[in-house]
Scaffold this motif. Structure first.
Motif, PDB file in Angstrom:
ATOM      1  N   VAL A 188      -3.140   4.780 -34.465  1.00 35.13           N
ATOM      2  CA  VAL A 188      -4.311   4.307 -33.306  1.00 35.13           C
ATOM      3  C   VAL A 188      -5.208   3.925 -34.233  1.00 35.13           C
ATOM      4  O   VAL A 188      -5.218   2.514 -33.106  1.00 35.13           O
ATOM      5  N   ILE A 189      -5.723   4.226 -35.213  1.00 34.35           N
ATOM      6  CA  ILE A 189      -6.261   3.568 -36.654  1.00 34.35           C
ATOM      7  C   ILE A 189      -6.495   2.042 -36.191  1.00 34.35           C
ATOM      8  O   ILE A 189      -7.352   0.682 -35.712  1.00 34.35           O
ATOM      9  N   GLY A 190      -4.924   1.528 -36.322  1.00 31.59           N
ATOM     10  CA  GLY A 190      -4.896  -0.005 -36.189  1.00 31.59           C
ATOM     11  C   GLY A 190      -4.791  -0.351 -34.740  1.00 31.59           C
ATOM     12  O   GLY A 190      -4.998  -1.706 -34.674  1.00 31.59           O
ATOM     13  N   HIS A 191      -4.129   0.272 -33.717  1.00 31.51           N
ATOM     14  CA  HIS A 191      -4.308   0.216 -32.354  1.00 31.51           C
ATOM     15  C   HIS A 191      -5.623  -0.644 -32.135  1.00 31.51           C
ATOM     16  O   HIS A 191      -5.912  -1.598 -31.191  1.00 31.51           O
ATOM     17  N   GLU A 192      -6.857   0.566 -32.530  1.00 34.20           N
ATOM     18  CA  GLU A 192      -8.247  -0.504 -32.344  1.00 34.20           C
ATOM     19  C   GLU A 192      -8.707  -0.869 -33.173  1.00 34.20           C
ATOM     20  O   GLU A 192     -10.177  -1.631 -32.948  1.00 34.20           O
TER      21      GLU A 192
END
Length: 352
Positions: free
Chosen positions: A264-268
């Motif tokens: 999720v961090i990568g996505h954001e």
């Protein structure tokens, strides 16, 4: 007029979220490529390996456009980390290893391909109106630990800006609206408005009235106790899928919640870098509900993905699932991103 403006600002906070996955995968098929790692797809039959599906999600109907706003082009991108609640040293090291894996290292220190740095190359293809690309260099420029939950354990999209304001005043972090961003990570005892129910993370920018400056930021929550089956998928699956859905995949760093959180961090981060003030790269006509470069590839992790399939990823000798390598021997599972060149979802672990 002041009250109307405030209502409009609240409405804008609904944008740019990492939404829960809409579909799941099933039991694996295997293909051995070498002695140490296997490519496998948790749904597609073995015969599918013969078809060329390098770039999934391709569509002539996707109208991703540039809206003349800035991207994070200054090198390096300074990330200011806010640890809200209690975090162990090992959890912090894991997340920071991921963040620092984004920067391309020298050839002697480069991790094996496919790597996190190669995954970020797709993000670096995005430019601003001057032709400047998103930076390929990332540093952790500062950290602040809010151990005692200065704003409580029940946060809203608006109160997350108060958390940032506290960090700015107490760290103190520099005002870095051109070169940096805030990344707020909340511990497993913290609830967030819409967390688990609708989103796993979101990004936006701060209001001068609350923080003093306009600064891009992202928030991601720890799903370990609250909703790993939603926000740590595919390392956890909903109970209703028991017996009929996928086997749970083994997380690359043996931590279901943290490995899911890193995805999720990568996505954001990809979306903050390409759309920091929500006026740069996105699809759709409504800036309060943009479809961004990671949204377009939600749930895709490798070749053959789409329609509920995560695609062909890798499994190491210990059975851990991953698709990219990071620094210090780390492995991660990151979703693919929309390429403005290929007009399709792409990742460095594509098989052809």
């Amino acid at each position: 007029m002041a009250s109307l403006s405030f209502l409009l600002l609240l409405l804008l906070l609904a944008v740019s979220a990492t939404f829960l996955p809409s579909s799941m995968a099933a039991s694996p098929s295997f293909r051995t490529l070498d002695a140490n790692a296997h490519f496998f797809n948790p749904k597609l039959p073995a015969k599918s390996f013969s078809s060329s599906k390098k770039f999934e999600g391709s569509s002539d109907f996707v109208n991703l456009r540039y809206h003349m706003g800035p991207v994070l082009s200054s090198s390096p991108i300074n990330i200011y980390l806010v640890w809200y609640g209690k975090w162990s040293v090992s959890q912090k090291f894991l997340i920071k290893d991921f963040l620092l894996s984004i920067s391309a290292p020298g050839p002697r220190r480069a991790p094996p391909s496919p790597s996190v740095a190669e995954w970020w190359q797709t993000v670096s293809l995005y430019t601003d109106q001057t032709g400047a690309n998103v930076s390929r260099s990332v540093v952790i420029a500062g950290e602040h630990s809010d151990l005692h939950h200065s704003h409580g354990t029940d946060l809203t999209r608006l109160s997350i800006q108060q958390v940032i304001a506290t960090a700015v005043r107490s760290a103190p972090f520099p005002v870095d609206h051109r070169n940096g961003m805030f990344l707020v990570l909340t511990s497993q005892d913290v609830t967030m408005q819409d967390f688990c129910r609708a989103v796993c993370g979101f990004h936006y920018f701060t209001f001068p009235s609350m923080v003093g400056y306009t600064l891009p930021y992202a928030w991601v929550g720890h799903s370990g106790k609250q909703c790993p089956e939603q926000c740590a998928y595919p390392f956890a699956v909903p109970a209703y899928m028991a017996g009929g859905g996928p086997g749970v995949l083994s997380p690359p760093n043996r931590d279901v919640a943290l490995d899911g959180m890193i995805s999720v961090i990568g996505h954001e981060l990809a979306e903050v870098a390409s759309n920091p003030l929500v006026n740069a790269w996105y699809a759709g006509e409504d800036p309060t509900a943009p479809t961004e470069i990671a949204d377009l590839c939600e749930g895709l992790y490798g070749t053959g993905g789409g329609g509920g399939y995560i695609g062909q990823v890798m499994r190491d000798g210990e059975g851990r699932t991953f698709n990219v390598n990071g620094r210090n021997g780390r492995k991660f599972l990151l979703q693919w991103l929309w390429s403005p060149v290929l007009k399709a979802c792409a990742g460095p672990n594509a098989l052809d």
